[in-house]
Design a protein around this motif. Structure first.
Motif, PDB file in Angstrom:
ATOM      1  N   MET A  47     -12.487  10.798  -4.667  1.00  0.00           N
ATOM      2  CA  MET A  47     -11.421   9.909  -4.184  1.00  0.00           C
ATOM      3  C   MET A  47     -11.161   8.845  -5.233  1.00  0.00           C
ATOM      4  SD  MET A  47     -12.055   9.354  -0.154  1.00  0.00           S
ATOM      5  CE  MET A  47     -12.294  10.755   0.931  1.00  0.00           C
ATOM      6  N   VAL A  48      -9.906   8.429  -5.347  1.00  0.00           N
ATOM      7  CA  VAL A  48      -9.586   7.371  -6.303  1.00  0.00           C
ATOM      8  C   VAL A  48      -9.042   6.154  -5.560  1.00  0.00           C
ATOM      9  CG1 VAL A  48      -8.272   6.713  -8.357  1.00  0.00           C
ATOM     10  CG2 VAL A  48      -9.216   9.023  -8.181  1.00  0.00           C
ATOM     11  N   ASP A  49      -7.838   6.280  -4.972  1.00  0.00           N
ATOM     12  CA  ASP A  49      -7.266   5.089  -4.322  1.00  0.00           C
ATOM     13  C   ASP A  49      -7.649   4.962  -2.843  1.00  0.00           C
ATOM     14  OD1 ASP A  49      -5.767   7.144  -3.322  1.00  0.00           O
ATOM     15  OD2 ASP A  49      -3.812   6.234  -3.735  1.00  0.00           O
ATOM     16  N   GLY A  50      -7.917   6.100  -2.195  1.00  0.00           N
ATOM     17  CA  GLY A  50      -8.296   6.059  -0.781  1.00  0.00           C
ATOM     18  C   GLY A  50      -7.136   5.748   0.145  1.00  0.00           C
ATOM     19  N   GLY A  54      -4.068   7.825   0.099  1.00  0.00           N
ATOM     20  CA  GLY A  54      -3.144   8.955   0.193  1.00  0.00           C
ATOM     21  C   GLY A  54      -2.099   8.989  -0.898  1.00  0.00           C
ATOM     22  N   MET A  55      -2.229   8.134  -1.925  1.00  0.00           N
ATOM     23  CA  MET A  55      -1.201   8.039  -2.966  1.00  0.00           C
ATOM     24  C   MET A  55      -1.525   8.844  -4.220  1.00  0.00           C
ATOM     25  SD  MET A  55       1.008   6.057  -1.577  1.00  0.00           S
ATOM     26  CE  MET A  55       2.067   5.411  -2.856  1.00  0.00           C
ATOM     27  N   CYS A  56      -2.797   8.962  -4.570  1.00  0.00           N
ATOM     28  CA  CYS A  56      -3.116   9.524  -5.895  1.00  0.00           C
ATOM     29  C   CYS A  56      -3.294  11.041  -5.894  1.00  0.00           C
ATOM     30  CB  CYS A  56      -4.373   8.854  -6.448  1.00  0.00           C
ATOM     31  SG  CYS A  56      -5.887   9.379  -5.628  1.00  0.00           S
ATOM     32  N   GLY A  57      -3.609  11.630  -4.766  1.00  0.00           N
ATOM     33  CA  GLY A  57      -3.759  13.083  -4.681  1.00  0.00           C
ATOM     34  C   GLY A  57      -5.131  13.599  -5.086  1.00  0.00           C
ATOM     35  N   ALA A  58      -6.016  12.713  -5.525  1.00  0.00           N
ATOM     36  CA  ALA A  58      -7.328  13.167  -6.014  1.00  0.00           C
ATOM     37  C   ALA A  58      -8.128  13.913  -4.943  1.00  0.00           C
ATOM     38  CB  ALA A  58      -8.132  11.969  -6.508  1.00  0.00           C
ATOM     39  N   CYS A  59      -7.996  13.491  -3.694  1.00  0.00           N
ATOM     40  CA  CYS A  59      -8.842  14.044  -2.638  1.00  0.00           C
ATOM     41  C   CYS A  59      -8.176  15.220  -1.914  1.00  0.00           C
ATOM     42  CB  CYS A  59      -9.182  12.953  -1.637  1.00  0.00           C
ATOM     43  SG  CYS A  59      -7.741  12.413  -0.716  1.00  0.00           S
ATOM     44  N   CYS A  63      -8.740  11.392   2.404  1.00  0.00           N
ATOM     45  CA  CYS A  63      -8.864   9.954   2.662  1.00  0.00           C
ATOM     46  C   CYS A  63      -8.017   9.477   3.837  1.00  0.00           C
ATOM     47  CB  CYS A  63      -8.554   9.157   1.406  1.00  0.00           C
ATOM     48  SG  CYS A  63      -6.849   9.254   0.865  1.00  0.00           S
TER      49      CYS A  63
HETATM   50 FE1  FES Z   1      -6.107   9.276  -3.497  1.00  0.00          FE
HETATM   51 FE2  FES Z   1      -6.970  10.353  -1.246  1.00  0.00          FE
HETATM   52  S1  FES Z   1      -8.093   9.282  -2.709  1.00  0.00           S
HETATM   53  S2  FES Z   1      -4.996  10.469  -2.103  1.00  0.00           S
END
Ligand code: FES
Ligand code: NAD
Length: 281
Positions: A223-226, A228-233, A245
């Motif tokens: 997870m990066v931003d937590g 829902g914006m970055c798409g990492a998760c 997240c």
């Molecule tokens: Fe970035 Fe979930 S941590 S979208």
């Protein structure tokens, strides 16, 4: 700043901390998580909540050192502080919203693997506080890596401990215990909740699908931003893209594409892999 009131090493590379965070403690529910930052420039580290005390305004977190940030975090002591302690994030466990009378007629089986024992604990505790005894399986590689045994014993209906190498109680993986309980002892479960390494959740789900036990898993992708914006998760559940997240972290385990989730987790470990994933998002 969020002061650390207690810092303790539970096992090799596994640490417990009690942190003063009254706003999070006031509203958090089992299943939710926090994102912490050691200092202003620090990496954001997502952590499942292991326990909370609303009166004292404290949150207990348990983490394993896996990289530079968590390693740095493991050196913090009582008296030190976190710069950020954001939460509660994600959605509470399904049962929190369920009608208590309906819930009382359901038999829960929790399957905790390794550090995944920490997020299982508040769920079993919540059920116990609401008059529901759940069965709990805890698996660890060896006796030395088993955590929170006493705490879990105090809240579980029945606790079944297993170690991969047989150094404590019994030898075998958590899936061996599920088979034993259901196939040999004839136990019946309405819901299974599995939390631990991805590979464990994958194999638990393959088995519970065969045994026809609906299964919930708690995913912990990168997870990066937590928010829902970055798409990492990003994970795929039932063929649909979900963000752990904000849509999770709990999902229907029988619908999760674990192979993809594990591949993404591996790719995130290298700069090249991260660049490829970024292009795909
Ligand atoms: Fe970035 Fe979930 S941590 S979208
Ligand atoms: P581990 O590798 O020691 O495994 C714990 C137990 O899982 C084992 O003892 C075994 O019983 C079971 N298991 C492992 N592989 C299995 C398989 N192939 N089939 C059946 N059962 C299997 O666990 P660990 O080192 O403590 O786990 C660390 C991982 O857990 C990290 O990757 C971490 O990200 C993850 N984790 C997940 C959550 C979550 O919310 N899902 C929370 C904390 C940690």
């Amino acid at each position: 700043m969020y002061p650390i009131l207690k810092a303790e090493k539970l096992a090799d590379k596994i640490y417990l901390m009690e942190v003063k965070a009254p706003r999070v403690a006031k509203s958090c529910q089992p299943g939710e998580f926090v994102i912490v930052k050691i200092d202003e420039a620090g990496e954001r580290i997502p952590l499942t909540i292991c326990d909370y005390n609303r009166e004292e305004g404290t949150i207990t977190i348990v983490f394993q050192t896996v990289g530079a940030s968590s390693e740095k975090m493991s050196h913090l002591q009582a008296g030190d502080s976190f710069h950020d302690f954001v939460g509660p994030l994600g959605n509470p466990s399904e049962f929190v919203k369920e009608d208590l009378e309906v819930l009382k007629n359901k038999k829960y089986l929790f399957v905790a693997g390794g550090v995944g024992t920490a997020p299982v604990y508040p769920q079993v505790k919540w059920l116990k506080e609401h008059g529901i005894d759940a069965d709990v399986i805890v698996g660890a590689k060896t006796k030395d890596l088993l955590i929170l045994e006493k705490e879990m014993e105090a809240v579980a209906g029945n606790l079944y401990v297993t170690t991969d190498d047989g150094s404590y109680v019994r030898k075998g993986m958590v899936t061996d215990v599920i088979k034993d309980l259901v196939q040999n002892q004839g136990k019946k479960y309405d819901v299974c909740v599995a939390i631990g390494p991805m590979i464990m959740m994958k194999f638990v789900c393959l088995l519970t699908k065969e045994l026809e036990i609906p299964t919930i898993v708690s995913l912990n992708p990168i997870m990066v931003d937590g928010t829902g914006m970055c798409g990492a998760c990003r994970v795929t559940v039932g063929g649909e893209v979900k963000f752990a997240c904000v849509d999770g972290p709990e999902f229907d385990g029988h619908a999760v594409n674990f192979d993809e989730a594990m591949k993404r987790q591996q790719m995130y470990k290298t700069a090249e892999g991260r660049a490829i994933l970024k292009l795909q998002e």
